[in-house]
Design an enzyme around this catalytic site. Structure first.
Site, PDB file in Angstrom:
ATOM      1  N   GLY A   1     -48.969  63.998 -41.460  1.00 27.48           N
ATOM      2  CA  GLY A   1     -47.875  64.141 -42.428  1.00 27.48           C
ATOM      3  C   GLY A   1     -47.088  62.853 -42.571  1.00 27.48           C
ATOM      4  O   GLY A   1     -46.798  62.393 -43.683  1.00 27.48           O
TER       5      GLY A   1
ATOM      6  N   ASP B   1     -40.216  57.607 -34.579  1.00 28.44           N
ATOM      7  CA  ASP B   1     -39.987  58.799 -33.756  1.00 28.44           C
ATOM      8  C   ASP B   1     -38.921  59.605 -34.472  1.00 28.44           C
ATOM      9  O   ASP B   1     -37.862  59.088 -34.842  1.00 28.44           O
ATOM     10  CB  ASP B   1     -39.565  58.463 -32.329  1.00 28.44           C
TER      11      ASP B   1
ATOM     12  N   THR C   1     -48.843  55.756 -35.584  1.00 30.45           N
ATOM     13  CA  THR C   1     -48.700  57.214 -35.577  1.00 30.45           C
ATOM     14  C   THR C   1     -50.050  57.900 -35.665  1.00 30.45           C
ATOM     15  O   THR C   1     -50.982  57.368 -36.259  1.00 30.45           O
ATOM     16  CB  THR C   1     -47.809  57.710 -36.736  1.00 30.45           C
TER      17      THR C   1
HETATM   18  O1  LIG Z   1     -40.404  69.130 -41.341  1.00 30.74           O
HETATM   19  C1  LIG Z   1     -40.444  67.980 -40.941  1.00 30.74           C
HETATM   20  N1  LIG Z   1     -40.315  66.978 -41.843  1.00 30.74           N
HETATM   21  C2  LIG Z   1     -40.255  65.687 -41.503  1.00 30.74           C
HETATM   22  O2  LIG Z   1     -40.136  64.801 -42.347  1.00 30.74           O
HETATM   23  C3  LIG Z   1     -40.344  65.424 -40.102  1.00 30.74           C
HETATM   24  N2  LIG Z   1     -40.293  64.302 -39.410  1.00 30.74           N
HETATM   25  C4  LIG Z   1     -40.456  64.671 -38.121  1.00 30.74           C
HETATM   26  N3  LIG Z   1     -40.593  65.997 -37.999  1.00 30.74           N
HETATM   27  C5  LIG Z   1     -40.802  66.785 -36.780  1.00 30.74           C
HETATM   28  O3  LIG Z   1     -40.658  65.950 -35.671  1.00 30.74           O
HETATM   29  C6  LIG Z   1     -41.911  65.688 -35.057  1.00 30.74           C
HETATM   30  C7  LIG Z   1     -42.062  64.222 -34.811  1.00 30.74           C
HETATM   31  O4  LIG Z   1     -42.365  63.940 -33.461  1.00 30.74           O
HETATM   32  P1  LIG Z   1     -42.893  62.493 -33.118  1.00 30.74           P
HETATM   33  O5  LIG Z   1     -41.989  61.495 -33.778  1.00 30.74           O
HETATM   34  O6  LIG Z   1     -43.165  62.345 -31.696  1.00 30.74           O
HETATM   35  O7  LIG Z   1     -44.279  62.424 -33.912  1.00 30.74           O
HETATM   36  P2  LIG Z   1     -45.699  63.047 -33.571  1.00 30.74           P
HETATM   37  O8  LIG Z   1     -45.846  63.287 -32.109  1.00 30.74           O
HETATM   38  O9  LIG Z   1     -45.931  64.180 -34.469  1.00 30.74           O
HETATM   39  O10 LIG Z   1     -46.661  61.826 -34.009  1.00 30.74           O
HETATM   40  P3  LIG Z   1     -46.609  60.292 -33.470  1.00 30.74           P
HETATM   41  O11 LIG Z   1     -45.995  59.470 -34.566  1.00 30.74           O
HETATM   42  O12 LIG Z   1     -45.784  60.270 -32.228  1.00 30.74           O
HETATM   43  O13 LIG Z   1     -48.041  59.924 -33.256  1.00 30.74           O
HETATM   44  C8  LIG Z   1     -42.944  66.150 -36.055  1.00 30.74           C
HETATM   45  O14 LIG Z   1     -44.151  66.521 -35.430  1.00 30.74           O
HETATM   46  C9  LIG Z   1     -42.234  67.291 -36.734  1.00 30.74           C
HETATM   47  O15 LIG Z   1     -42.297  68.430 -35.936  1.00 30.74           O
HETATM   48  C10 LIG Z   1     -40.520  66.490 -39.210  1.00 30.74           C
HETATM   49  N4  LIG Z   1     -40.595  67.754 -39.620  1.00 30.74           N
HETATM   50 MG   LIG Z   2     -45.161  61.923 -30.832  1.00 29.42          MG
END
Ligand SMILES: O=c1[nH]c(=O)c2ncn([C@@H]3O[C@H](COP(=O)(O)OP(=O)(O)OP(=O)(O)O)[C@@H](O)[C@H]3O)c2[nH]1
Ligand SMILES: [Mg+2]
Length: 197
Positions: free
Chosen positions: A12, A70, A8
């Site tokens: 956060g 994800d 990731t």
């Molecule tokens: O308030 C929140 N509390 C949480 O606990 C939470 N978990 C996920 N999210 C939302 O969903 C997206 C993930 O998208 P995602 O899985 O593609 O990750 P990402 O693109 O940010 O990073 P990566 O892991 O892919 O590098 C994040 O950015 C957030 O907007 C959350 N929001």
């Molecule tokens: Mg992502």
């Protein structure tokens, strides 16, 4: 302490994983520790598919076991949006504040009883030479009319966590981990970790 790589770039998530895995006796490395790793394109149509894409690609490049997350927010009144597009709901630059503003605007005329929503988290574990497997977790709540609390990340300030009767951003990291989609998914993985890593 054994080491585990989480594919990731989300700060956060990285913080949450570091704390959750530390209590299980693992040290977490993320892609912040491996800045040469590419951004894996999230071309899947489900959280599971995207988690598998990220875990398998980084595991292949590193030739090591890798976990990917994800996750996202699904709002009933918005027919499940932002869903798999949660990170980039207000644009490709992935801005949490702009994402929150967009949801608040879309939800401003939606009455209390129609504001149900849930977080979803898929975790994929990719191990060289083995079949990738996934686990998932959810967290039920409601969308608030304004921000509340300053902890967490993403949509936490506008998500009312039913299990705690507080906004997600009012919870400590331990309280969030106990009830969150990510915490629930990790619980399922816990028993397998010693054998897979
Ligand atoms: O308030 C929140 N509390 C949480 O606990 C939470 N978990 C996920 N999210 C939302 O969903 C997206 C993930 O998208 P995602 O899985 O593609 O990750 P990402 O693109 O940010 O990073 P990566 O892991 O892919 O590098 C994040 O950015 C957030 O907007 C959350 N929001
Ligand atoms: Mg992502």
């Amino acid at each position: 302490m054994s080491e585990i790589i989480i594919a990731t770039k989300n700060k956060g998530k990285a913080e949450e994983f570091k704390k959750m895995f530390a209590s299980l006796g693992y040290e977490v490395k993320t892609l912040h520790d491996y800045p040469d790793m590419p951004d894996v394109e999230e071309t899947g149509t489900t959280f599971e598919e995207n988690a598998v894409l990220k875990a398998e690609e980084i595991s292949r490049l590193m030739n090591r076991p890798v976990i990917a997350d994800d996750s996202g927010l699904s709002i009933d009144a918005l027919e499940g949006r932002p869903g798999i597009f949660s990170a980039r709901y207000a644009g490709e630059e992935k801005n949490d504040e702009a994402n929150i503003d967009k949801v608040l605007e879309e939800m401003k005329h939606i009455p209390e009883e129609k504001r149900d929503a849930r977080f979803y988290c898929a975790l994929a574990v990719a191990i060289p030479g083995k079949k990738t497997y996934t686990v998932s977790g959810t967290c039920e709540g409601k969308i608030l009319y304004a921000r509340k609390g300053t902890n967490g990340f993403g949509y936490d300030p506008i998500f009312w966590a039913n299990a705690k009767n507080k906004a997600m951003a009012e919870l400590t990291s331990e309280e969030k981990a106990a009830i969150s989609h990510r915490g629930h998914a990790l619980k399922q993985l816990e028993k397998d970790l010693p054998t897979i890593l």
